[in-house]
Design an enzyme around this catalytic site. Sequence first.
Site, short mmCIF file in Angstrom:
data_model
loop_
_atom_site.label_atom_id
_atom_site.label_comp_id
_atom_site.label_asym_id
_atom_site.label_seq_id
_atom_site.Cartn_x
_atom_site.Cartn_y
_atom_site.Cartn_z
N GLU A 281 0.81 -1.24 0.00
CA GLU A 281 0.00 0.00 0.00
C GLU A 281 0.84 1.27 0.00
O GLU A 281 0.66 2.17 0.83
CB GLU A 281 -0.97 -0.04 1.18
CG GLU A 281 -1.83 -1.28 1.17
CD GLU A 281 -2.83 -1.37 2.31
OE1 GLU A 281 -2.88 -0.47 3.16
OE2 GLU A 281 -3.57 -2.37 2.32
N GLU B 114 -6.32 -10.39 -1.99
CA GLU B 114 -7.12 -10.20 -0.77
C GLU B 114 -8.61 -10.03 -1.11
O GLU B 114 -9.30 -9.18 -0.58
CB GLU B 114 -6.63 -8.98 0.02
CG GLU B 114 -5.18 -9.03 0.41
CD GLU B 114 -4.72 -7.83 1.22
OE1 GLU B 114 -5.57 -7.07 1.71
OE2 GLU B 114 -3.49 -7.63 1.35
O1 G3I Z 1 -6.46 -11.20 17.80
C1 G3I Z 1 -5.83 -10.16 18.57
C2 G3I Z 1 -6.35 -10.20 19.99
O2 G3I Z 1 -5.92 -11.41 20.60
C3 G3I Z 1 -5.79 -9.00 20.76
O3 G3I Z 1 -6.34 -8.98 22.05
C4 G3I Z 1 -6.18 -7.72 20.00
C5 G3I Z 1 -5.67 -6.47 20.69
O4 G3I Z 1 -4.29 -6.35 20.43
O5 G3I Z 1 -5.60 -7.76 18.67
C6 G3I Z 1 -6.14 -8.83 17.93
O6 G3I Z 1 -5.49 -8.83 16.71
C7 G3I Z 1 -5.97 -7.89 15.77
C8 G3I Z 1 -6.20 -8.66 14.47
O7 G3I Z 1 -6.52 -7.78 13.39
C9 G3I Z 1 -7.32 -9.69 14.61
O8 G3I Z 1 -8.53 -9.04 14.83
C10 G3I Z 1 -4.87 -6.83 15.56
O9 G3I Z 1 -4.77 -6.05 16.73
C11 G3I Z 1 -5.26 -5.96 14.37
O10 G3I Z 1 -4.21 -5.03 14.09
C12 G3I Z 1 -5.47 -6.82 13.14
O11 G3I Z 1 -5.93 -6.00 12.06
C13 G3I Z 1 -5.58 -6.51 10.75
C14 G3I Z 1 -5.14 -5.32 9.91
O12 G3I Z 1 -4.86 -5.74 8.56
C15 G3I Z 1 -3.88 -4.70 10.49
O13 G3I Z 1 -2.87 -5.68 10.54
C16 G3I Z 1 -6.82 -7.16 10.12
O14 G3I Z 1 -7.15 -8.34 10.83
C17 G3I Z 1 -6.52 -7.51 8.67
O15 G3I Z 1 -7.70 -8.00 8.03
C18 G3I Z 1 -6.02 -6.28 7.91
O16 G3I Z 1 -5.65 -6.75 6.64
C19 G3I Z 1 -5.26 -5.73 5.71
C20 G3I Z 1 -4.09 -6.26 4.90
O17 G3I Z 1 -3.03 -6.61 5.76
C21 G3I Z 1 -3.66 -5.24 3.86
N1 G3I Z 1 -4.79 -4.88 2.98
C22 G3I Z 1 -5.96 -4.37 3.72
C23 G3I Z 1 -6.43 -5.43 4.74
C24 G3I Z 1 -7.68 -4.95 5.45
O18 G3I Z 1 -7.42 -3.80 6.16
#
Ligand code: G3I
Length: 362
Positions: free
Chosen positions: A159, A265
């Site tokens: 990105e 994705e």
């Molecule tokens: O599962 C943990 C939980 O155990 C913990 O208590 C909580 C608080 O820290 O975090 C949880 O993990 C989160 C995870 O998603 C699962 O929900 C992370 O904090 C959070 O940062 C993570 O967000 C992800 C995001 O990227 C940032 O990394 C999303 O799942 C994921 O779908 C999203 O994916 C992105 C791609 O990498 C790039 N393209 C866009 C796409 C959607 O935004």
Amino acid sequence: MDPISRRRIALAAPALLLAGCHAANAQPEGPISVPPLRQVAPFPVGACAMTGQFQDPTFVSTLVSNFSQITPEWEMKMEAILKNDGTFDFTRPDMVADFAAQHGMRLHGHTLVWYAQEMPAFKRIDGAGKPFADAYRNYILAVAGRYRGRVVSWDVVNEAINENGEGERDCIWSRNLGPDYAALAYRHAQEADPTVPLFLNDYFLDTLPNKRRSFLRMAERILKSGAPLSGLGTQTHVSIHMRPGAIKAAIKDLASLGLPIHLSELDVSTRNADGVKGRFDMTPMSERLQIQARVVGEAMEAFMSLPAHQRFAFTIWGVRDKDSWLRRPPNAGDGTDRPLLFDDDGHPKPAARALVEAVSRT
Ligand code: G3I
């Protein structure tokens, strides 16, 4: 910009006018049967996953039977690895890599350098010059080096183009290393692991043609520098309001550089067209799912039309609807989105059937 606002751009894209145009005879379908997706496509079909899902037997069985490749949804990113004191914690990424190996699945590394993850350990040396450059190289060497022989590829830079599609983002990496931070990342990644293709990945390359042009210009600049960019990822986070033909046009355009393409994705949101105030969309879900199937079918037809050497993988951003990032805060909306190929219980939806049909007819 946060993901919610991204959705506003996507869903406000030139769209099918769904409000009011719902077929009175749209009847919910009964259960449908679809062969395992991984057995129908002549290339890897992937899905994203995270360790928190590995204890869910329905998730695991649906994932392993339908997909042959995994992208870690978040646990190979800096947020999961780089601790505030600058040390590395590989617990989570190792668990993902172990799961993939145990289930005989390919593992796509995601992602080494991302504007959205300017972690404290780097913020502390922001502007420090050589210490920053050394830490940047050290991080990429450490992570890509650790998973050499365990991943089949990397999203090295994710990105890098501005939300509105005009030019490259300003971020901690560009501020400290200049615009060639990306080319540098590919060189570091190849130094750590010369055996795998190294991707540049971005979103809205379908809904925003100007963003696709900026993306291709950046890719060409990296290639001209001699840096080892060797694949392009188009995320394809779209919706049922997607203009027909936009995905096909994007895939054709992106393939023009001759590099392998990762449709990386895919999800197709079924929620109302955000950003159109006052629009109360009455389209029944059964019809939305049929439109979703058309969009997935177009994406797969476009991918199938690529030469075999350019078909890296076709990856869905989740397994069951309830596994989607679009069903989790802060992007959950009203919690009714059904963006993926399998329903909350792991049963195939019309979109899964459309994927199979598109493979067989192309
Ligand atoms: O599962 C943990 C939980 O155990 C913990 O208590 C909580 C608080 O820290 O975090 C949880 O993990 C989160 C995870 O998603 C699962 O929900 C992370 O904090 C959070 O940062 C993570 O967000 C992800 C995001 O990227 C940032 O990394 C999303 O799942 C994921 O779908 C999203 O994916 C992105 C791609 O990498 C790039 N393209 C866009 C796409 C959607 O935004």
